[in-house]
Design a protein around this motif. Structure first.
Motif: not given
Lengths: 251, 364, 438
Positions: B277-281, B283, B311-312, B315-316
């Motif tokens: 989640p720190t890099r990908t766009s 989900t 946060e990263p 958020f997931d």
């Protein structure tokens, strides 16, 4: 034929509970005291009070469960689910508002835990929230519901943090708001925090409440309102965890 | 332990750099003879007046790292690398070097966010070249491409072994705590030494099943406190699949191509990593990955071990809930504040979760 | 489809007339309509009515946008110019979330997404906006469904996570324009990477709009965007006059067009009007507050839900916020946009926004704002749910004191969520801060 069969101990963070049950899980005797740091002594006192025959198996739960000499130890989540199911006979969502923890357990058929959630590490969504602030307002426990019932226009309390809410309440009092209306507002604030832990209640689901806070009808009402479904109180709500522990020791 | 390792590497003439989480080009550092020591906090309450320079609502990894650096915790190192992981580490990458706390060279490794696309590949390559230039100034030696090739192979072998140890977990006669201690030694050992330890452990894999209990998948940022594993073991569970950012999420999904320009091959590695989640766009892609990892491992439930204020990771969480609810798999969220020890409350959660899986019977 | 287009066109063109009639009939009283001794503000800005009008129209036309024109949901720092040139209707979830916060809807919206597993510690804007998406609740009637989500990481990484969640919910493509953080000066490779992505964006967005970019339209949008930033800068510069013709809290509301309508004629027309009004007030010596004794800088986002009481308590004591890093951020970078080199200059402008720059730059920026405006104090809003803006504030505070002699207050709050606000605590701190000036 239904003599004493097992003992359940719930060594919670604020209160210590113990029950003696028969084979069918009926409560024969119970014991309830504020939690004592000398847990072993308190446990011995409880066993005496219950007058259980020597050798009766013990199940233990609660924060102090490992310090109880027990045949079986299980977490409060599992025990509350089992205890509640044995009293209600129905699956549903069990809300246990305790002194330090609030637990929401989805109880399946037979009392199995389907899933659960708990409050985060602060006291915001727990019984402590009301306890601290109502003590500040000098309202005795037994008066709480009467106060809330007298409210005509509840005052919204926006802070859910216990410390912030305490200072907010002080300023509401200073502003001249009626204590009844503040009490009602506090219940709504706690109910909203608990409701966020409950999440969506699927249509047709029953919601039950256990724990000491369930003895406060104003809280039960506030939660029902917040969730838009009727909330039923498990009989002897404070003993539900201990009952579950006793049932676990039976099997 | 880390200082002993650093002292030994210094004797061998290697420079040491402190590296903040999560992703950085290990291969490049190895090729240039730079010894990487990662800084994940460290756990526990931050012990330095500098802790107050970050507000209480900033993630503990960044707060502890600042306190650690400012109190001289990195005095044995020659430089620090701040990867472009999240807003907190990005902020730390200017706070410590520019306003005090880290006076030695600070290198920022910026990597692209979003999907794989030509502009992103070009960008990774240019950032690698920039970092190589900075490291060359530190070591006095430029990057040699044949050495980079060797380092790529070395790390590919490390990844292969790490993947094997994690995917064949039930056949490995090691406790979870021991396995994670081994895997996490990669955070500060010289890669060649780490490889030997991994290979030795992998030889212990036996084909008869040795692990019993409730298999779980764990995901999160970093496995701290490590006593999580003791708690799970005592409750009768074990880790069957790993998606920690610090562990499983740093094992490339496929090995790099054997041929080609080493810098291009290394740039490509960035896009072979599991979705993070720190890099990908996307989900959906991450959920698909997690679900397939879960199914392959035969896990009965998922523990999401996420740091408060991260946060990263946070958020997931709803997507993970939804995905695994649809798949009929229970999920437990365990919030971490990078404590040194597991709190009684967290232990209760883990135990209750394992109990609920046990009494439900075998997983689907 | 054709009907939808007609509706959208009609609202966009006739709307202003309709709204101004409505606002005359409705006669919404402005802030200063109840003048009195206890009233600490100056006369309200006439432009306020026009502001409400164009923002209402923006949201009203949005209701009819989907199905009529391509719709993009866009982060505040996104290079919107290529989208406008392709005829997109742009929705700004951040602006919308701020509206939700002013209307005090955030606790309710946030609770809806907390039930889904979103942590209460996440950005308050994101929670509010996702809450709108989940519940359908919005104070603006209706938001058009997006065809494309556009996120630029130059203001924070949070928008990447937030928009990824939106993309998952709406099942529409997400265009990321990744902005490498600027340490010192922007590096050539980083500018090139940004410009490369702009070219990629034109393709993705063009595919959705079903047409190629009209170069002329792009150049015109870029020109308008630059002009808008410069006009906004003029409005802010007017705040330097003594007494300041308006307050920093006014500026927080009046910045809506430069955020949400950047690159349009409406935006620039509005700022011409505002600038003229401010200059007129300066010439007549009319201040934003009645009795301006001390001038302050504000750092970080506004506390939207407490704006009114905060501004009142400051004004009552003769304190005026005359500048803010937040409002100024929209004037700074945009001026770098140059129609002679749209992609290259946009890369420069959008990479160099305040929140994408290191702390030494932020410190120098704050010192410059204080010096230009004659501010002797600063309130740094330590914003619980906006980490990137808040990290480093403790050091910035200390350095403002020691290097620029500026008195400072670090005030903890949240830009959107009132639940973490403590009136008592904040009140005390603010009072002590103000006392230190006497």
């Amino acid at each position: 034929m239904s003599g004493p069969a097992s003992i359940g101990v719930d060594a919670g963070s604020t209160t210590f509970k113990a029950v003696l049950v028969d084979r069918e899980g009926r409560i024969l005797a119970s014991f309830l005291e504020p939690a004592d740091p000398r847990l072993e002594e308190q446990a011995a006192r409880a066993l005496d009070a219950l007058q259980a025959p020597p050798g009766t198996p013990v199940g233990a739960t609660g924060y102090g469960r490992r310090r109880i000499h027990a045949a079986r130890t299980l977490t409060e989540i599992t025990c509350h689910a089992r205890g509640a199911f044995s009293r209600t006979g129905e699956p549903g969502i069990l809300v246990d508002v305790g002194g330090q923890d609030t637990k929401v357990v989805r109880v399946g058929p037979g009392g199995a835990v389907l899933d659960f959630s708990m409050n985060d590490k602060c006291a915001a969504g727990t019984g402590r929230f009301l306890e601290v602030i109502l003590a500040r307002l000098r309202i005795p426990k037994e008066e709480i519901a009467r106060y809330a019932a007298r409210s005509t226009r509840p005052v919204p309390v926006t802070s859910t943090c216990t410390v912030f809410a305490e200072s907010e309440v002080v300023s509401l009092v200073a502003r001249g708001e009626a204590v009844e209306d503040i009490v009602k507002g506090l219940h709504a604030a706690l109910a909203s925090r608990v409701a966020s832990l409950v999440g969506q209640v699927p249509p047709g689901s029953r919601v039950f409440m256990s724990g000491g806070v369930a003895l406060n009808p104003a809280m039960v009402e506030a939660l029902s309102k917040e969730l838009s479904v009727p909330v039923s109180v498990v009989p002897d709500p404070q003993l539900v965890g201990a009952l579950g522990a006793a049932l676990s020791a039976l099997s | 332990m880390r200082s002993v390792v650093i002292a030994r590497q210094k004797k061998l003439g290697r420079k040491t750099v402190i590296v903040l989480p999560v992703l950085y080009p290990r291969e490049l550092l190895t090729a240039m003879g730079v010894h990487a020591v990662e800084l994940w906090g460290p756990p526990g309450p931050p012990r330095s007046p500098a802790a107050g320079r970050l507000q209480g609502y900033v993630c503990a990894v960044a707060r502890n790292a600042l306190a650690f650096l400012a109190s001289g915790g990195g005095r044995d190192a020659d430089a620090a690398i701040f990867p472009h992981t999240c807003d907190s580490i990005q902020g730390l990458a200017t706070l410590a070097p520019d306003f005090g706390g880290w006076e030695k060279p600070a290198y920022r490794y910026l990597h692209p966010k979003g999907e794989d696309r030509p502009a992103a590949r070009k960008f990774v390559r240019s950032e690698l070249e920039r970092l190589a230039g900075e490291l060359a100034r530190l070591t006095g030696r430029p990057l040699e491409l044949p050495r980079l090739s060797e380092a790529i192979s070395l790390h590919a072998e490390i990844d292969r072994l790490r993947r094997e140890l994690l995917s064949r977990r039930p056949f490995l006669p090691l406790s979870d705590a021991a396995l994670y201690r081994l895997l996490r030694r990669g955070e500060y050992l010289w890669p060649g030494d780490h490889l030997e330890e991994l290979a030795c452990a992998a030889r212990g894999i036996r084909d008869d099943r040795v692990r019993h209990g409730v298999p779980l998948m764990v995901s999160g940022y970093v496995p701290e406190p490590m006593s999580v594993f003791d708690c799970l073991e005592a409750a009768g569970a074990f880790v069957a699949a790993d998606d920690y950012a610090a562990v499983g999420r740093r094992i490339a999904l496929s090995p790099p191509p054997a041929e080609g320009d080493p810098l291009d091959r290394l740039s490509g590695m960035h896009f072979r990593m599991p979705p993070c989640p720190t890099r990908t766009s996307d989900t959906g892609a991450r959920m698909e990955y997690l679900l397939s990892l879960f199914r392959r491992s035969g896990a009965a439930g998922v523990v999401l071990h996420v740091p408060k204020f991260c946060e990263p990771e946070n958020f997931d969480v709803p997507a993970v809930f939804r995905t695994f609810a649809d798949a009929g798999a229970p999920v437990l969220v365990l919030e971490s504040e990078l404590e040194a020890e597991l709190s009684a409350q967290s232990a209760t959660r883990l135990e209750a979760f394992v109990e609920s899986l046990k009494f439900k019977g075998p997983s689907r | 489809m054709i009907l939808r287009k007609l509706q959208y066109k009609a609202i966009s063109c006739l709307g202003p007339g309709l709204l101004s009639v409505a606002s005359r009939i409705g006669k919404r009283p402005g802030r200063g309509s109840a003048q009195g001794a206890a009233h600490p503000f100056g006369p309200p800005l006439e432009s306020g009515r026009k502001l409400r009008e164009i923002m209402s129209l923006h949201y009203l036309s949005g209701r009819y946008a989907d199905g009529a024109v391509p719709v993009a949901w866009v982060t505040s720092g996104f290079p919107v110019e290529p989208l406008r040139a392709l005829g997109f209707h742009a929705v700004y979830p951040e602006n919308h979330a701020a509206v939700c916060s002013v209307k005090r809807l955030v606790p309710e919206l946030s609770a809806a997404v907390e039930r889904l597993g979103y942590s209460r510690e996440l950005c308050g804007y994101a929670r509010a906006d996702l809450g709108c998406a989940v519940t359908g609740t919005t104070p603006v009637g209706r938001l058009p469904r997006p065809d494309l989500l556009c996120c630029c990481t130059n203001i924070c990484q949070t928008v990447l996570y937030w928009f990824r969640a939106l993309a998952d919910r709406f099942r529409v493509p997400l265009a990321v324009v990744d902005a490498p953080f600027v340490y010192g000066e922007a590096k050539a490779g980083h500018l090139e990477y940004f410009a490369d992505q702009l070219r990629g964006l034109a393709e993705t967005a063009g595919g959705i709009a079903g047409r190629a970019t009209d170069r002329g339209a792009l150049l015109e949008t870029v020109r308008l965007s630059r002009e808008g930033s410069l006009l906004w800068a003029e409005c802010l510069a007017a705040g330097r006059a003594v007494p300041s013709p308006w307050t920093g809290f006014d500026a927080f509301f009046h910045m809506a067009p430069i955020v949400a309508l950047r690159g349009t004629k409406e935006c620039n027309g509005y700022y011409r009007m505002l600038r003229d009004e401010l200059n007129d007030r300066i010439s007549r010596g009319v201040g934003g507050i009645g009795n301006e004794r001390f001038r302050l800088l504000w750092d970080n986002l506004p506390v939207w839900h407490r704006l009114r009481p905060l501004s009142a308590v400051l004004a009552e004591n003769g304190f005026n916020i005359v500048c803010s890093t937040y409002a100024a951020a929209w004037a700074e970078a945009g001026a770098a946009i140059d129609p002679a080199d749209p992609e290259g200059s946009m890369a420069r402008a959008y990479l160099n926004v305040l929140l994408n720059r290191d702390l030494p730059y932020r410190l120098s920026f704050m010192k410059r704002l204080c010096a230009e405006s004659g501010s002797t104090g600063a309130i740094l809003h330590s914003d619980r749910s906006c980490k990137p803006y808040s990290i480093g504030q403790v050091d910035l505070q200390r350095r403002l004191v020691s290097e620029a002699g500026v008195r400072t207050l670090l005030l903890e709050a949240d830009h959107a969520d009132p639940r973490s606000w403590s009136e008592e605590q904040a009140g005390h701190r603010l009072a002590a801060f103000m006392e230190s000036f006497e």
